[in-house]
Motif scaffolding. Structure first.
Motif, PDB file in Angstrom:
ATOM      1  N   LEU A 198       0.831  -1.215   0.000  1.00 54.94           N
ATOM      2  CA  LEU A 198       0.000   0.000   0.000  1.00 54.94           C
ATOM      3  C   LEU A 198       0.863   1.262   0.000  1.00 54.94           C
ATOM      4  O   LEU A 198       0.656   2.176  -0.803  1.00 54.94           O
ATOM      5  CB  LEU A 198      -0.925  -0.010   1.223  1.00 54.94           C
ATOM      6  N   GLY A 206       2.580   2.028  -3.182  1.00 52.16           N
ATOM      7  CA  GLY A 206       1.720   2.241  -4.359  1.00 52.16           C
ATOM      8  C   GLY A 206       1.763   1.060  -5.306  1.00 52.16           C
ATOM      9  O   GLY A 206       1.661   1.230  -6.519  1.00 52.16           O
ATOM     10  N   LEU A 236       0.935  10.374  -3.253  1.00 55.11           N
ATOM     11  CA  LEU A 236       0.200   9.141  -2.980  1.00 55.11           C
ATOM     12  C   LEU A 236      -0.795   9.417  -1.859  1.00 55.11           C
ATOM     13  O   LEU A 236      -0.413   9.834  -0.766  1.00 55.11           O
ATOM     14  CB  LEU A 236       1.175   8.033  -2.548  1.00 55.11           C
ATOM     15  N   LEU A 252      -3.335   7.442   0.411  1.00 58.78           N
ATOM     16  CA  LEU A 252      -3.592   6.045   0.765  1.00 58.78           C
ATOM     17  C   LEU A 252      -5.058   5.672   0.625  1.00 58.78           C
ATOM     18  O   LEU A 252      -5.391   4.501   0.514  1.00 58.78           O
ATOM     19  CB  LEU A 252      -3.107   5.762   2.190  1.00 58.78           C
ATOM     20  N   ALA A 291      -5.688   4.638  -3.163  1.00 52.92           N
ATOM     21  CA  ALA A 291      -4.840   3.589  -3.721  1.00 52.92           C
ATOM     22  C   ALA A 291      -5.615   2.744  -4.725  1.00 52.92           C
ATOM     23  O   ALA A 291      -5.057   2.274  -5.718  1.00 52.92           O
ATOM     24  CB  ALA A 291      -4.284   2.710  -2.602  1.00 52.92           C
TER      25      ALA A 291
END
Ligand code: ZN
Ligand code: ZN
Length: 291
Positions: free
Chosen positions: A128, A131, A283, A285, A288
């Motif tokens: 996670l 990525g 990124l 989370l 994702a």
């Protein structure tokens, strides 16, 4: 050959002058999160962003996660551990608190996590934060993200900022090594006009020169893009030197903004610049799944 367009020191001096700061006073290189208020403020921001939003169901789900994160992050730990071990305890605590509050598919995804296999959970967490999720990882990743954020934010909040080195060109978080979720141009304080990159995992913010691409350092080929007619704080900073993009959030447009919440709510901008061929630097989370 390309040359850097401005030295970091000159950039900081310019930004400070623009912000009305005294010469010789440096901006704090690192700002640590307050785990006692961060998740509550995020929930409050999401509650304001959700009504009428095309992603309202998702924003409401992350609001529920943020409120649960707040309940856990704001409470003292009886037996503190490293974030690497603590996050699995926080995941179990999240599961207990969310019992009965989740839609059935989400509850099933949470129950289906490999609860008795610490290595498998750690593997999922590593994919996670890198990525690099697998298709069968996706359903439960919001819970994993939420637990990781609790453990790492609690950790970051307990550090001494003066002991953390962060060059003004750092791409990754000086505390946890995570990717930034977005940059924020701050307003109305001693760091007004400066850009800080905000970690999407431990929520540490670090100063980054504003006039240089976060990915390649080039300053001449940066553009700011917005969704036409949109009134929010989100812009996409795109770089034609390295074909990358990073969300930039303008605090003067929304003093109550939260980098994670506002990045989620401006997902249409990611789609726009992604379609234009720019690769993401940041990124989130909770996005994702979108990758
Ligand atoms: Zn971090
Ligand atoms: Zn670049």
């Amino acid at each position: 050959m390309t040359q850097p367009t401005s030295a970091p020191a000159a950039d900081i001096a310019d930004a400070m002058a623009a912000a009305g700061l005294q010469p010789g006073r440096s901006p704090a290189p690192v700002r640590l999160p307050d785990p006692g208020v961060l998740f509550q403020r995020r929930a409050d921001r999401l509650r304001r962003l959700a009504p009428g939003h095309p992603l309202s169901a998702w924003l409401e789900f992350v609001t529920l996660l943020s409120e649960t994160q707040h309940a856990l992050a704001a409470a003292p730990l009886s037996a503190p551990a490293t974030p690497q071990a603590q996050w699995r305890r926080d995941l179990e605590a999240l599961r207990k608190r969310l019992r009965g509050a989740l839609p059935i598919p989400a509850a099933e995804a949470l129950d289906a996590l490999p609860w008795t296999d610490a290595d498998a959970l750690d593997g999922l967490a590593a994919r996670l934060t890198a990525g690099a999720l697998r298709p069968d990882d996706l359903a439960a990743t919001p819970f994993v993200a939420a637990a990781l954020q609790i453990a790492w934010t609690r950790h970051a909040g307990g550090l001494d900022a003066s002991g953390i080195a962060a060059p003004a060109t750092a791409v990754t978080c000086p505390v946890c090594g995570g990717a930034p979720v977005a940059g924020v141009i701050h307003a109305g304080s001693d760091i007004s006009g400066l850009r800080y990159l905000h970690c999407g995992l431990c929520h540490t913010a670090w100063h980054h020169v504003r006039s240089a691409c976060v990915s390649c350092g080039e300053g001449n080929r940066i553009s700011l893009r917005a969704i036409e007619g949109a009134d929010g704080p989100a812009r996409a900073e795109t770089c034609d030197a390295c074909q990358s993009h990073l969300k930039l959030l303008l605090a003067e447009k929304a003093p109550d903004l939260d980098p994670v919440a506002d990045d989620l709510a401006s997902f249409a901008l990611d789609v726009l610049v992604g379609d234009g061929g720019y690769a993401p630097i940041g990124l989130n989370l909770f996005l994702a799944q979108a990758g």
